[in-house]
Design a protein around this motif. Structure first.
Motif, PDB file in Angstrom:
ATOM      1  N   PHE A 241      -2.600   5.949   0.281  1.00  0.00           N
ATOM      2  CA  PHE A 241      -3.648   5.255   1.034  1.00  0.00           C
ATOM      3  C   PHE A 241      -2.995   4.201   1.937  1.00  0.00           C
ATOM      4  O   PHE A 241      -2.225   3.373   1.457  1.00  0.00           O
ATOM      5  CB  PHE A 241      -4.534   4.588  -0.024  1.00  0.00           C
ATOM      6  N   HIS A 242      -3.290   4.223   3.228  1.00  0.00           N
ATOM      7  CA  HIS A 242      -2.615   3.305   4.150  1.00  0.00           C
ATOM      8  C   HIS A 242      -3.402   3.117   5.446  1.00  0.00           C
ATOM      9  O   HIS A 242      -4.395   3.800   5.687  1.00  0.00           O
ATOM     10  CB  HIS A 242      -1.211   3.850   4.485  1.00  0.00           C
ATOM     11  N   VAL A 243      -2.941   2.174   6.261  1.00  0.00           N
ATOM     12  CA  VAL A 243      -3.394   2.109   7.655  1.00  0.00           C
ATOM     13  C   VAL A 243      -2.147   2.320   8.518  1.00  0.00           C
ATOM     14  O   VAL A 243      -1.034   2.074   8.072  1.00  0.00           O
ATOM     15  CB  VAL A 243      -4.052   0.748   8.011  1.00  0.00           C
ATOM     16  N   ASP A 244      -2.358   2.813   9.751  1.00  0.00           N
ATOM     17  CA  ASP A 244      -1.221   3.103  10.633  1.00  0.00           C
ATOM     18  C   ASP A 244      -0.896   1.884  11.497  1.00  0.00           C
ATOM     19  O   ASP A 244      -1.768   1.068  11.782  1.00  0.00           O
ATOM     20  CB  ASP A 244      -1.559   4.270  11.568  1.00  0.00           C
ATOM     21  N   ASP A 245       0.353   1.816  11.948  1.00  0.00           N
ATOM     22  CA  ASP A 245       0.729   0.772  12.896  1.00  0.00           C
ATOM     23  C   ASP A 245       0.405   1.287  14.305  1.00  0.00           C
ATOM     24  O   ASP A 245       1.292   1.606  15.096  1.00  0.00           O
ATOM     25  CB  ASP A 245       2.225   0.463  12.743  1.00  0.00           C
ATOM     26  N   ARG A 301      -8.677   3.256   7.193  1.00  0.00           N
ATOM     27  CA  ARG A 301      -7.868   3.487   5.981  1.00  0.00           C
ATOM     28  C   ARG A 301      -7.926   4.971   5.598  1.00  0.00           C
ATOM     29  O   ARG A 301      -9.006   5.574   5.572  1.00  0.00           O
ATOM     30  CB  ARG A 301      -8.392   2.611   4.848  1.00  0.00           C
ATOM     31  N   HIS A 302      -6.749   5.525   5.305  1.00  0.00           N
ATOM     32  CA  HIS A 302      -6.718   6.957   4.997  1.00  0.00           C
ATOM     33  C   HIS A 302      -5.460   7.320   4.213  1.00  0.00           C
ATOM     34  O   HIS A 302      -4.555   6.508   4.023  1.00  0.00           O
ATOM     35  CB  HIS A 302      -6.765   7.792   6.286  1.00  0.00           C
ATOM     36  N   GLY A 303      -5.410   8.562   3.774  1.00  0.00           N
ATOM     37  CA  GLY A 303      -4.239   9.109   3.101  1.00  0.00           C
ATOM     38  C   GLY A 303      -4.357  10.629   3.128  1.00  0.00           C
ATOM     39  O   GLY A 303      -5.337  11.161   3.656  1.00  0.00           O
ATOM     40  N   LEU A 317       0.773  11.130  16.599  1.00  0.00           N
ATOM     41  CA  LEU A 317       1.081  10.257  17.726  1.00  0.00           C
ATOM     42  C   LEU A 317       0.347   8.939  17.489  1.00  0.00           C
ATOM     43  O   LEU A 317      -0.882   8.882  17.578  1.00  0.00           O
ATOM     44  CB  LEU A 317       0.615  10.912  19.035  1.00  0.00           C
ATOM     45  N   TRP A 318       1.135   7.923  17.099  1.00  0.00           N
ATOM     46  CA  TRP A 318       0.545   6.588  16.908  1.00  0.00           C
ATOM     47  C   TRP A 318       0.546   5.925  18.282  1.00  0.00           C
ATOM     48  O   TRP A 318       1.621   5.636  18.834  1.00  0.00           O
ATOM     49  CB  TRP A 318       1.385   5.745  15.952  1.00  0.00           C
ATOM     50  N   CYS A 319      -0.634   5.681  18.833  1.00  0.00           N
ATOM     51  CA  CYS A 319      -0.733   5.107  20.179  1.00  0.00           C
ATOM     52  C   CYS A 319      -1.061   3.616  20.082  1.00  0.00           C
ATOM     53  O   CYS A 319      -1.960   3.222  19.336  1.00  0.00           O
ATOM     54  CB  CYS A 319      -1.822   5.807  20.978  1.00  0.00           C
TER      55      CYS A 319
HETATM   56 FE   LIG Z   1      -1.592   7.606   8.770  1.00  0.00          FE
END
Ligand SMILES: [Fe+2]
Ligand SMILES: O=C(O)CCC(=O)C(=O)O
Length: 373
Positions: A241-245, A301-303, A317-319
């Protein structure tokens, strides 16, 4: 290949003293430069030349990056002089074994008609909210899904990643993994796909984000982190479980055959509320479909659940938006995209309505006071 591993890491002071003084060198003379060394630190502010039009041994973006390591007095010399110098360095330090050659050159430049399905191209070309909504579903608030990549392109990208990883293994290189949570996968920007992914973000993802995520900088996305994640036997199993940068994340499944691996979403949160409870309406699970993209806020929040059989590879692709990040530093009110902030705001409004009601009822019980003008 990382530039760090192939250059002479000497003290910066040794790069400066070349007998030409500190002035700008404009004379093109190889012998002047042959004793020069690359800088230890990259000059990120330097605007590199464009090498895309040349047929080079390595991807043109590598020369652009390497140029930022050139000694200061070389930054202003003619492009071909810089190029000769960089070629010499690469030749000196890299053996044939070290060279990664693209397997499928055609994926290093953007070719929309071979990359994307026609409906995706049509919607982006029309570029209206209506055209985008006609191909995009929103199965849960803030999660957008759509058919995006051609199966042939997925195959090419998968085999390119495979060839890159084989080369990394054979050359015994250590590569950066996509993020702290993955043991496998690869950063696509590191093996030459940066320019193509920039194009993908600027011309395809930003127009969509402009419509669906304007409040988190969707209109001003200006940098990216592009990578693949790999799950299955001898690869990662699941993702916690996390959030992206990122402000906006594109996640596209490339294939192949697998079971499990669903994305689970649990509501959007700001930094302050990242660990707060999930509301029932925020629970959403999504099953990946090869070729289909999912677009969500980085702070959603996702995983990923375990990939229980087969192999699953996804393109991420983290934008990011530098404008949004800067503006957040000065913003004092609650962010309207955080589920918990919205709940708190609603609760404050409820309490204030309650208090007003009580006050009115109290006044109703009191005798009316006439005001005599
Ligand atoms: Fe992610
Ligand atoms: O495995 C997935 O599909 C999710 C990957 C992901 O969320 C990430 O890398 O940030």
């Amino acid at each position: 290949m990382s530039v760090d591993s192939s250059v002479d890491r000497r003290d910066e002071s040794q790069t400066a003293g070349n007998g030409n003084g500190n002035g700008v060198v404009t004379v093109c003379n190889r012998s002047i430069y042959s004793s020069q060394r690359l800088r230890l630190n990259r000059n990120e502010a330097h605007q590199s030349e464009n090498y895309d039009d040349l047929d080079l041994d390595f991807n043109s973006s590598l020369y652009g990056k390497l140029e930022q390591y050139l000694p200061p007095n070389m930054l202003t010399v003619a492009r071909d002089v810089k190029l000769e110098f960089m070629k010499e360095i690469l030749d000196r330090y890299l053996t044939e074994h070290d060279r990664i050659r693209p397997l499928h050159k055609q994926i290093y430049d953007m070719h929309p008609t071979t990359f994307f399905v026609p409906s995706f191209i049509k919607a982006i070309t029309e570029n209206t909210e209506e055209s985008l909504r006609s191909i995009i579903s929103e199965p849960s608030p803030g999660v957008y899904t759509f058919e995006m990549l051609q199966p042939d392109f997925c195959e090419l990208l998968l085999s390119e990643v495979e060839s890159f990883e084989k080369w990394v293994q054979e050359a015994k290189f250590k590569i950066m993994r996509p993020n702290t949570m993955n043991k496998y996968g690869a950063v696509l920007d590191d093996f030459g796909l940066e320019t193509m992914l920039d194009h993908l973000m600027n011309n395809f993802i930003r127009p969509i984000s402009k419509v669906f995520f304007p409040e988190v900088g969707g209109t001003s996305l200006d940098s990216h982190h592009g990578f693949v994640v790999e799950y299955g036997k001898d690869r990662d199993y699941e993702l916690g479980f996390h959030v992206d940068d990122s402000e906006v994340t594109l996640n596209v499944c490339l294939g192949k055959q697998f079971s499990g691996g669903e994305l689970f979403f649990r509501g959007v949160r700001c930094d302050k509320h990242v660990n707060t409870d999930t509301q029932p309406e925020e629970v959403f699970d999504y099953s990946h479909v090869p070729g289909h993209g999912v677009l969500h806020r980085g702070r959603h929040r996702h995983g990923a659940r375990p990939t229980t059989s087969g192999h699953r590879t996804n393109l991420l692709l983290w934008c990011r938006s530098s404008v949004f990040r800067e503006s957040r530093k000065y913003q004092r009110d609650f962010p309207n995209w955080c589920g918990e902030c919205l709940l708190e705001k609603k609760e404050r409004q409820r309490q204030s309505v309650e208090a007003t009601k009580k006050e009115l009822l109290k006044r109703e019980g009191e005798p009316m006071v006439s005001v005599i003008p």
